[in-house]
Design a protein around this motif. Sequence first.
Motif, short mmCIF file in Angstrom:
data_model
loop_
_atom_site.label_atom_id
_atom_site.label_comp_id
_atom_site.label_asym_id
_atom_site.label_seq_id
_atom_site.Cartn_x
_atom_site.Cartn_y
_atom_site.Cartn_z
N TYR A 1 71.81 48.11 72.04
CA TYR A 1 70.67 49.02 73.10
C TYR A 1 70.06 50.21 72.15
N LEU B 1 69.90 48.80 79.14
CA LEU B 1 71.29 48.71 78.90
C LEU B 1 71.85 47.47 79.11
N SER C 1 71.03 44.56 76.78
CA SER C 1 71.49 44.81 75.37
C SER C 1 73.17 44.33 75.63
#
Length: 755
Positions: free
Chosen positions: A453, A467, A470
Motif C-alpha cells: 500500500y 488499502l 494492496s
Amino acid sequence: MDFKVLLMVIAIFAVGEGSSKSQVSRGNILPRDEPSFRLPFNTLPLHYDLSLTTDIHRGDFDFSGVVRIKFVAFIDTSQITLHYRQLSINNIDLFDDSDPPELLESNLEFTLDPEYEFIRIVTSPGLNENQNYTVSLSYNGTLREDNYGFYRTFYKNELGETVWVASTHFQQIDARHAFPCYDEPQFRTTYSIDIRHDASYFALSNMPVESEVLEDETNYVTTRFEMTPLMQTYFVAFVVSDYASIENNATLRQRVFARAAAIERGEGNFALEVGEVILDAYEEYLGVPYNLPKLDQVAVSDFDWGGLWGGLCIYREDNLLFNETITTTRQRENILRLISHEYLHKWFGNLVSPLWWSYIWLNEGFAALYERLLTSAVYPEHRFMDLFVIYAIQGMLETDADPNIRPMTFYIERPEEILQIFDNVAYAKAGGVLQMLRVAIGPSTFTKGISNYLELMAELSAIPEDLYASIQFAVNEDYPVDPPNVGVIMNSWEFQSGFPLITVTREGNRLVFTQSRFYYGNETSDELWWVPINYVVASNPDFTESLPDLWMDQQPTVILNSANATKPWTQNDWIVVNIQETFYYRVNYEEDLWNLLINQLNGNDSNVIHLLNRAQLIDDSLNIARAGMISYEIPFAILEYLQREVDYVPWSAANRGLTLLNRWLEGTSAYPNYQSFVRRIVEPLFIEYGMEVIANEPELNRYARSLAINLACESGIESCLSGTSQRLVDLVENGVFIAPDLQKCEHQNIFPKGL
C-alpha cells in the motif's frame, strides 16, 4: 503534466466534482445535493511560494504575507477559487508560465465568501485549459489565540518576562488562515517558504534552512527553506521563536526545541532518544524509509495535541518534555506514545493521505494501532498492546454501543463536521478493526500488504479500496487456496455503525454462534458483519494461536460440530471466544458456559485463562449485564476472583465498570453492601502494592497501586483513608515530597472529603 499530478487529477475527479454535484463516487460516498463547501476543481495547484513577515518578538500579533501559487487550469474558465480564513486580501495579480513570468493582469477582481471561506478571483479574458499560470496574493492577518492556524503563544522566562512565540497548527483546515490556498487533503504540491523575522529569533519549517539573509540597516533576517517534497496544506508548518535546542549525532538530523531553561535541565533528552528509536523501528517494520533530510520536535506552551508536519513536529510542552521530579509515569508513557503516533503520520498521512476527510481513519486508525504495536516491540516493558486492549478496544466498545454512532467512513464537508470526524471512531475503532484484520489474516501477511500500500500509493491520495487491494495481493500470495476477500470483509465494518455481540450456546456436541448488533437499550438492527471467530477450550488451553477457527460471513448464525472442529471440546469444558481480545466484538455465553468460566476463575488457577481474556470476561460481562441480557450475578461472581489478581490489566477493566456502578448506587440503600463488596476484592491488591512508589518497578505496577488506593479509599478501607490523610499532613507540616504518581490519588481521595 507530471505523472504524480496526473494521478492526483484522476483521483480528484473520481471522487466526485463537488461544485457540479457529480454522483460518480470513488469509495461509495456521495457529495450532498446542496451548496458545496468543496472547491470546484477547475484549477489545480502545482507549487506555492510563500513569504511571511512577523514581529512576534515584540508582541506584535499582526503578520503579512505574499503567496504565489502556480496552478494549471483543467478547463477553460474565468474563475480561480481558493480558501481563506480571517485574512485581509490587499492585491491579486496573475502571471503566465514564462521564465521570468510575465504579468497578465494586475489588481484582479475578487469576492470573499466568509461562510464557505472562499476567495473567488475573476480573470479577464480567462484561463485556457491545460495552461499553467501563477496567481499572487498579498494579504495581512493576525496571529490567533485559539492554538489553530498561524497562532501566538508565550512562556515566562527565568526573569518572569513574557516571551512570545509564533507557531502553526493547520490540521484539519487552518492553513487557509496563514495563506490563501487549496486547503483540501487531496491536493499535494511543493512549497518554497521564507519568513522575515527579527534577528533575535529564528525560524523553523518542514525543511532545512537554505539561506539566512540579514537586511542592511535593520535587525531583520529572512530565513528561506529548501523546497519541500509534495505535501498537503495541513502538513505545512513553521515556528518563530527564541528557543534553545539539543540534537543527535546520527545520519538523520533530529533536534528538540524548547524554552532554554527546559533544555538546560535536560527535559528534551527523553524525546530525542525516543525519536531516534521509534523512527528506526518504523523504517524497519514498514520497509519504506523516512524521506526528509531532518526531523525537528518543538515544545510550545499551547497546543491541542502533537502533530508531525513533514519534518517539523509540534507538541504542547507536557506532551514532549520529561522531568524526573515532576513527570508522572503516565505522562512519560503518553510522551512515548504520542511521539510514536505523530512519527507514524509521515507514512500514514503524508506519504499516503486520504482522498477526503471521510477517510481520515486511514491515517488515524493506523496511528492508533501502531503507536502501541510498534512501540511495544522496542519498549516491551510498557506492555503497550495490553493497554491497547483495555483502553482503545474496551473503551471504544462502550462508546460504539451508542445507536447514533457514525460508521468509519461517513461523508462530511462542512468545516464543523471536519473537526468532529477526528473522533474515537477514526482513532480507536479504526485501530481496533485494523488490528482484527491483522490478526485474522496473520501479522506477516498484513505487514506485507501494508508495505504494498505504501509503495503503490506513495505521494498519492488513497481511499479504503486502495488499502484493501494492496492487502488482498498479499493475501492471495500467502493463501493461494480460497483466500479471504479483504474488501468484502472490511466493507461490513467500514460502512456499518456499531459492532456485533457474539452469543455462544452449546447444544450437545455443537457450538452455536449468533451475531446481532450490541446496544445498551431496546434498539434492534438487522446489520450483520463478517466476523472472525477463534476460541479456546479447557482441555486445550492454548491462547497463543489467534487465527480464526471459522468466519461468520454476514450470517446471523453459524454452527460448529465438535467432531469436525480443530479444537474439540467436552461437556465439562469451559470455552473462551476471542483469544486475547484481538477481535472487535463482545461475547456472551449461555448460563452454563458462564458458570464454567466463573468456576475456573475462582478456583485454584485463574491464570490458565489468558490475562487479556480475564480482562475481557470482566468487561464483557459487566456491559452485557448493563444491557439487561444477563443477571449482574454473573459479573459479580467473576469479580470475586480479583481477590487473587495482582495484574493491572484485569483490574483496569473492572475499574471502568465499578466506577459506573459506584455512580449509580451512591446514595441508595444498596450502596453499603456494594462498598463492602469492593473492600473485600480490592483489599488484597491494596496490601500487595501499598502506598509508596518503588524505584525501578514496572510501570503497570504503579498504575495498579494508584487504582488500588482510589478504590480502597472510595470503599472506606480505614488504612487507606488514614494513610492519605497522614501524607497530606507530612507534606504541609514537614515538606515531605509526594511522588508524582501519587499526587493525583492524594488530591482525589482527600479534598472531596473536605480535608
